[in-house]
Design a protein around this motif. Structure first.
Motif, short mmCIF file in Angstrom:
data_model
loop_
_atom_site.label_atom_id
_atom_site.label_comp_id
_atom_site.label_asym_id
_atom_site.label_seq_id
_atom_site.Cartn_x
_atom_site.Cartn_y
_atom_site.Cartn_z
N HIS A 70 0.83 -1.21 0.00
CA HIS A 70 0.00 0.00 0.00
C HIS A 70 0.87 1.26 0.00
N GLU A 71 1.94 1.25 0.80
CA GLU A 71 2.84 2.41 0.85
C GLU A 71 3.54 2.61 -0.49
N ARG B 208 1.06 4.22 -2.86
CA ARG B 208 0.89 5.64 -2.55
C ARG B 208 2.04 6.48 -3.10
N THR B 209 3.25 5.97 -2.93
CA THR B 209 4.43 6.71 -3.41
C THR B 209 4.39 6.89 -4.92
N ASN C 284 1.56 9.17 -6.09
CA ASN C 284 1.87 10.57 -5.82
C ASN C 284 2.67 11.18 -6.97
N GLN D 248 -5.16 11.89 -3.34
CA GLN D 248 -4.57 10.92 -2.42
C GLN D 248 -5.48 10.63 -1.23
N PHE E 203 -7.16 7.21 -0.54
CA PHE E 203 -6.37 6.04 -0.21
C PHE E 203 -5.80 6.10 1.21
N GLN E 204 -6.27 7.04 2.02
CA GLN E 204 -5.81 7.12 3.40
C GLN E 204 -6.55 6.06 4.20
#
Length: 406
Positions: A159-160, A163-164, A167, A175, A178-179
């Motif tokens: 997931h991280e 996100r990266t 971005n 974004q 997706f928190q």
């Protein structure tokens, strides 16, 4: 009656377009086939009868006893009258639907291969070319996240990574959707529902901000895999007035049918129908994890629904080191023989390694793995042939005596 779940071990090399009704008169010697699925809505809402069976003669709900002729399953009914005829489903569709979760796994694996091909062919050093590498990485991480959740593995690192890369691809836009907190993998159903929404949101964002035909294919496959609409059929009970049928089944136009293993990995309830008058059940169990979960859950459900079933007591030490033959008996109940796939007799002290090698969610087996699995499974029958015949003869004798007394 032998109870086991159909398991695909190799790729089919031909399309089976035969109809199940064509097998009605072909079972004088062969086993009588009963395919089982579950009603997705009944399971999720915990109402009605989730157990659904399809045989050469009829299709319907095992516990409430509501059925339609197999040739008409999939046609549209209203108040018991057929208003829209649909062709009978073929065996390819039927077997595919009963294996839906393995199919989802296969679809995700196919996406991974497709992405590797796209990345190899379309990658470019041109700064004006589409950012194939990063988009491919997002989708491959998304595939791995889905597979991790299916296997009960925490996907937070993936997931991280998503996100990266998102971005950079979107310039930090959108974004907020997706928190998300870490998934509660203990609640498998909630985790999979969360991943479905997560996957659809990611695909929606990418399809808007990144249009490139090879990825459009991947987006479509992802959506189909997580939504799984192939098992949707018309509800043949729509608008009927039978008070014995749960209201939910009478009010819906369609129902979604999914892999029966999501609820119960062995289809006990299709054979426990009162009309079948079963005397002996031979359960060939290959559940991942607790090898006695299916028979225990069947016993508990039968107790709640007042269905005759023997009491099931398993020594604690047998859970990790099961034997290869268990017999459960009761008064006025069928006899249940339970045979775990991997046990101390055919696997010795290597049970865990065998389970890991043949875990539920894995890629297609090669010829060697199939051969070894068949050999191990075959020992469960050959090693217990005498005991099986003994209990089969006893069941036949009891049936004969019962009929003679009646």
């Amino acid at each position: 009656m032998v109870v086991t779940k159909y398991k695909e071990v190799k790729l089919k090399r031909s399309i089976n377009e035969h109809r199940l009704t064509g097998q009605r008169n072909k079972h004088n010697k062969d086993p009588f086939p009963i395919y089982t699925v579950i009603d997705k809505q009944c399971k999720q809402n915990r109402e009605g009868d989730p157990c659904f069976e399809i045989s050469p003669h009829e299709a319907g709900y095992s516990l409430i006893g509501a059925f339609v002729e197999t040739s008409s399953f999939g046609s549209q009914f209203y108040n018991g009258r057929k208003i829209k005829d649909q062709p009978e489903i073929d065996m390819l569709y039927l077997q595919g639907n009963t294996l839906c979760h393995r199919r989802v796994y296969s679809y995700f694996c196919d996406i991974s291969l497709h992405l590797l091909f796209v990345q190899f062919v379309f990658s470019s050093t041109d700064p004006n070319s589409p950012p194939v590498g990063k988009c491919s990485q997002v989708l491959m991480d998304l595939v791995d996240m889905n597979l991790s959740v299916l296997n009960g593995i925490d996907p937070f690192d993936l997931h991280e990574s998503i996100r990266t890369n998102l971005n950079e691809l979107t310039g930090g836009k959108d974004q907020h959707i997706f928190q998300v907190e870490k998934l509660n993998l203990a609640d498998k159903e909630a985790a999979q529902l969360h991943m479905r929404k997560y996957t659809l949101d990611i695909c929606a964002l990418l399809s808007v901000s990144f249009s490139f035909w090879p990825f459009d294919i991947c987006f479509s496959i992802c959506r189909c895999a997580v939504l799984w609409i192939w098992g949707r059929k018309y509800d043949f009970l729509q608008n009927m007035t039978d008070k014995t049928v749960p209201r939910a089944l009478l009010e819906s136009e369609t129902r979604d049918y999914i892999d029966a293993g999501v609820l119960q990995n062995s289809p006990y309830f299709s054979v426990l129908r009162e009309e079948r008058d079963i005397d002996l059940i031979i359960s060939l169990d290959f559940s991942d994890g607790d090898p006695f979960m299916t028979v225990r859950e069947a016993a508990e459900t039968c107790r709640k629904r007042k269905i005759p079933f023997p009491e099931v007591n398993i020594p604690d030490k047998d859970v990790k080191k099961p034997k290869d033959f268990y017999v459960f008996k009761g008064k006025n109940t069928p006899t249940v023989i339970h045979i775990p796939l991997f046990n101390v007799v055919n696997c010795g002290d290597d049970i865990d390694s065998w389970r890991y090698k043949y875990m539920t969610f894995s890629g297609p087996y090669n010829a060697e793995k199939i051969s070894k699995l068949m050999e191990v499974a075959g020992r469960n029958i050959s090693n217990n042939r005498a005991k099986l015949l003994k209990h089969i003869r006893a069941a036949i004798g009891q049936k004969h005596n019962k009929q003679h007394c009646d």
